[in-house]
Design a protein around this motif. Structure first.
Motif, mmCIF file in Angstrom:
data_model
loop_
_atom_site.group_PDB
_atom_site.id
_atom_site.type_symbol
_atom_site.label_atom_id
_atom_site.label_comp_id
_atom_site.label_asym_id
_atom_site.label_seq_id
_atom_site.Cartn_x
_atom_site.Cartn_y
_atom_site.Cartn_z
ATOM 1 N N GLY A 132 19.905 13.814 28.631
ATOM 2 C CA GLY A 132 19.633 13.065 27.411
ATOM 3 C C GLY A 132 20.858 12.619 26.653
ATOM 4 N N THR A 133 22.023 12.588 27.304
ATOM 5 C CA THR A 133 23.241 12.157 26.633
ATOM 6 C C THR A 133 23.046 10.767 26.018
ATOM 7 O OG1 THR A 133 24.646 13.460 28.095
ATOM 8 C CG2 THR A 133 25.677 11.599 26.972
ATOM 9 N N GLY A 134 23.469 10.624 24.776
ATOM 10 C CA GLY A 134 23.276 9.393 24.036
ATOM 11 C C GLY A 134 22.014 9.394 23.202
ATOM 12 N N ASN A 135 21.121 10.324 23.472
ATOM 13 C CA ASN A 135 19.935 10.528 22.658
ATOM 14 C C ASN A 135 20.179 11.772 21.807
ATOM 15 O OD1 ASN A 135 17.304 10.434 21.606
ATOM 16 N ND2 ASN A 135 16.368 10.040 23.605
ATOM 17 N N GLY A 136 19.194 12.185 21.065
ATOM 18 C CA GLY A 136 19.313 13.371 20.233
ATOM 19 C C GLY A 136 17.981 13.678 19.603
ATOM 20 N N ALA A 137 17.933 14.749 18.839
ATOM 21 C CA ALA A 137 16.687 15.168 18.193
ATOM 22 C C ALA A 137 16.924 15.439 16.719
ATOM 23 C CB ALA A 137 16.122 16.417 18.864
ATOM 24 N N ALA A 138 15.873 15.253 15.943
ATOM 25 C CA ALA A 138 15.871 15.639 14.539
ATOM 26 C C ALA A 138 14.605 16.448 14.277
ATOM 27 C CB ALA A 138 15.917 14.420 13.628
ATOM 28 N N PHE A 139 14.758 17.760 14.108
ATOM 29 C CA PHE A 139 13.677 18.598 13.609
ATOM 30 C C PHE A 139 13.803 18.589 12.093
ATOM 31 C CE2 PHE A 139 14.170 19.931 17.921
ATOM 32 C CZ PHE A 139 12.932 20.408 18.333
ATOM 33 N N MET A 140 12.697 18.448 11.397
ATOM 34 C CA MET A 140 12.803 18.292 9.958
ATOM 35 C C MET A 140 11.595 18.846 9.216
ATOM 36 S SD MET A 140 12.242 14.150 9.633
ATOM 37 C CE MET A 140 13.256 13.813 11.083
ATOM 38 N N GLY A 151 12.584 15.154 -0.961
ATOM 39 C CA GLY A 151 13.428 16.131 -0.288
ATOM 40 C C GLY A 151 13.278 16.156 1.209
ATOM 41 N N GLU A 152 14.385 15.964 1.919
ATOM 42 C CA GLU A 152 14.424 15.986 3.386
ATOM 43 C C GLU A 152 15.330 17.115 3.852
ATOM 44 O OE1 GLU A 152 16.041 13.261 7.130
ATOM 45 O OE2 GLU A 152 15.894 12.394 5.123
ATOM 46 N N ILE A 153 14.803 17.977 4.707
ATOM 47 C CA ILE A 153 15.544 19.105 5.271
ATOM 48 C C ILE A 153 15.549 18.930 6.788
ATOM 49 C CG2 ILE A 153 15.576 21.605 5.593
ATOM 50 C CD1 ILE A 153 13.995 21.788 2.915
ATOM 51 N N ASP A 154 16.717 18.748 7.374
ATOM 52 C CA ASP A 154 16.841 18.511 8.814
ATOM 53 C C ASP A 154 17.558 19.683 9.483
ATOM 54 O OD1 ASP A 154 15.822 15.939 8.333
ATOM 55 O OD2 ASP A 154 17.832 15.159 7.956
ATOM 56 N N PHE A 155 16.896 20.299 10.477
ATOM 57 C CA PHE A 155 17.536 21.387 11.215
ATOM 58 C C PHE A 155 16.653 21.819 12.379
ATOM 59 C CE2 PHE A 155 18.830 25.924 11.757
ATOM 60 C CZ PHE A 155 20.129 25.672 12.141
ATOM 61 N N PRO A 156 17.222 21.755 13.605
ATOM 62 C CA PRO A 156 18.514 21.197 13.988
ATOM 63 C C PRO A 156 18.419 19.685 14.165
ATOM 64 C CG PRO A 156 17.414 22.053 15.917
ATOM 65 C CD PRO A 156 16.515 22.364 14.746
ATOM 66 N N GLU A 157 19.548 19.030 14.004
ATOM 67 C CA GLU A 157 19.626 17.585 14.198
ATOM 68 C C GLU A 157 20.959 17.226 14.822
ATOM 69 O OE1 GLU A 157 19.872 13.375 11.731
ATOM 70 O OE2 GLU A 157 19.294 15.194 10.669
ATOM 71 N N GLY A 158 20.955 16.238 15.708
ATOM 72 C CA GLY A 158 22.205 15.733 16.257
ATOM 73 C C GLY A 158 22.036 15.225 17.673
ATOM 74 N N ASN A 159 23.048 14.502 18.157
ATOM 75 C CA ASN A 159 23.069 14.061 19.540
ATOM 76 C C ASN A 159 23.198 15.271 20.462
ATOM 77 O OD1 ASN A 159 22.990 11.494 18.530
ATOM 78 N ND2 ASN A 159 24.768 10.766 19.680
ATOM 79 N N PHE A 160 22.588 15.169 21.637
ATOM 80 C CA PHE A 160 22.551 16.314 22.537
ATOM 81 C C PHE A 160 23.921 16.694 23.095
ATOM 82 C CE2 PHE A 160 17.990 14.873 23.308
ATOM 83 C CZ PHE A 160 17.482 15.778 22.385
ATOM 84 N N GLU A 161 24.861 15.757 23.103
ATOM 85 C CA GLU A 161 26.200 16.098 23.587
ATOM 86 C C GLU A 161 27.075 16.688 22.483
ATOM 87 O OE1 GLU A 161 26.251 11.562 22.853
ATOM 88 O OE2 GLU A 161 24.819 13.127 23.425
ATOM 89 N N SER A 162 26.529 16.792 21.276
ATOM 90 C CA SER A 162 27.260 17.354 20.136
ATOM 91 C C SER A 162 26.609 18.661 19.711
ATOM 92 C CB SER A 162 27.245 16.363 18.966
ATOM 93 O OG SER A 162 27.791 15.114 19.346
ATOM 94 N N THR A 163 27.202 19.323 18.729
ATOM 95 C CA THR A 163 26.595 20.560 18.231
ATOM 96 C C THR A 163 25.452 20.231 17.274
ATOM 97 O OG1 THR A 163 27.054 22.715 17.208
ATOM 98 C CG2 THR A 163 28.134 20.803 16.229
ATOM 99 N N PRO A 164 24.366 20.971 17.291
ATOM 100 C CA PRO A 164 23.299 20.756 16.312
ATOM 101 C C PRO A 164 23.818 21.000 14.893
ATOM 102 C CG PRO A 164 22.549 22.158 18.111
ATOM 103 C CD PRO A 164 24.031 22.051 18.251
ATOM 104 N N MET A 165 23.273 20.227 13.958
ATOM 105 C CA MET A 165 23.676 20.291 12.558
ATOM 106 C C MET A 165 22.467 20.554 11.669
ATOM 107 S SD MET A 165 27.009 19.502 12.490
ATOM 108 C CE MET A 165 27.309 18.917 10.809
ATOM 109 N N ALA A 166 22.750 20.943 10.422
ATOM 110 C CA ALA A 166 21.754 20.960 9.356
ATOM 111 C C ALA A 166 22.165 19.919 8.328
ATOM 112 C CB ALA A 166 21.672 22.337 8.705
ATOM 113 N N PHE A 167 21.171 19.210 7.792
ATOM 114 C CA PHE A 167 21.407 18.226 6.732
ATOM 115 C C PHE A 167 20.365 18.433 5.644
ATOM 116 C CE2 PHE A 167 23.088 16.137 10.550
ATOM 117 C CZ PHE A 167 24.344 15.744 10.120
#
Length: 252
Positions: A132-140, A151-167
């Motif tokens: 899935g490189t170039g794609n990613g997911a946003a759980f929210m 209010g938007e809470i995102d976790f985990p979120e990010g491209n699959f080739e990167s580290t998951p983030m929280a926003f």
């Protein structure tokens, strides 16, 4: 994840879902799939829902019927991005989301009635991505009102080739794109459990594998939200695998 800013227009047209947004802890305590979700309450959080995806079900109908009380997908064709019916199946104890560069997937976890009314709570998912490189997911945790400033809470979120983030996004109208960001330091390619603990109006705590990353006390929602995820219709082929998901109510 990629195309984060291009899909806010989707929100205005989609009553059932949020826009596709989009982003060091030790390794996962369990390395394989098919692990059952934890059972029981956690402190001030009462478990209200869990799904282990233990029943195999094919895409294009069987999955939607089998998990009708656990997964509420966007209608196929929504915004020209999402085709959840053809992309989601269950096997080997996981919800398997196919990534093919042409069809996205989005939907909400929970029952048809109960999925939309979380005011506070704990939200946990055990997941990993293959390819899935170039794609990613946003759980929210997204407002059921579809009002971004609720209010938007995102976790985990990010491209699959990167580290998951929280926003954690600003709740000031007109500044919603601004967010507090938190890095996990882990990889999408390994199994990890990601949790959000939300106390309405007070705090949001982010955890990976049970370890606290950070607690945020600004821009904390107070209205009904739903727990959901999205992947795009771009990038290379692969899978997003979801081992289990569990939600809890905040009981104080």
């Amino acid at each position: 994840m990629q195309k984060r800013t291009t899909t806010r227009a989707v929100l205005a047209a989609v009553v059932l879902g949020a826009a596709l947004v989009a982003v060091p802890i030790g390794s996962s305590s369990v390395a394989q799939a098919g692990v059952s979700a934890p059972v029981g309450d956690v402190g001030k959080f009462k478990q209200t829902f869990k799904e282990n995806f233990h029943t195999s079900a094919a895409a294009n109908g069987p999955f939607a019927r089998t998990y009708a009380n656990a997964w509420q997908p966007y209608p196929d064709g929504t915004s020209g991005i999402y085709s959840s019916s053809s992309q989601v199946s269950a096997r080997d104890g996981v919800m398997r989301v196919a990534l093919d560069g042409a069809h996205g997937t989005a939907g909400t976890f929970g029952t048809p009635n109960g999925a939309w009314s979380h005011v506070g709570g704990k939200f946990s998912v055990r997941a990993r991505a293959e390819g899935g490189t170039g794609n990613g997911a946003a759980f929210m945790v997204w407002p059921s009102s579809n009002v971004w400033s609720d209010g938007e809470i995102d976790f985990p979120e990010g491209n699959f080739e990167s580290t998951p983030m929280a926003f954690q996004h600003s709740m000031t109208p007109g500044r919603e794109a601004s967010a507090t960001s938190i890095s996990t330091g882990v990889s999408w390619r390994k199994w990890h459990t990601y949790s959000v603990e939300w106390i309405p109006g007070r705090s949001v705590t982010y955890l990976v594998d049970g370890k606290v990353l950070r607690t945020v006390t600004v821009d904390v929602p107070t209205t009904p939200h739903r727990y959901m995820f999205q992947v795009g219709n771009w990038g290379q082929s692969g899978h997003l695998d979801i081992d289990w998901v569990s939600t809890y109510a905040y009981v104080g």
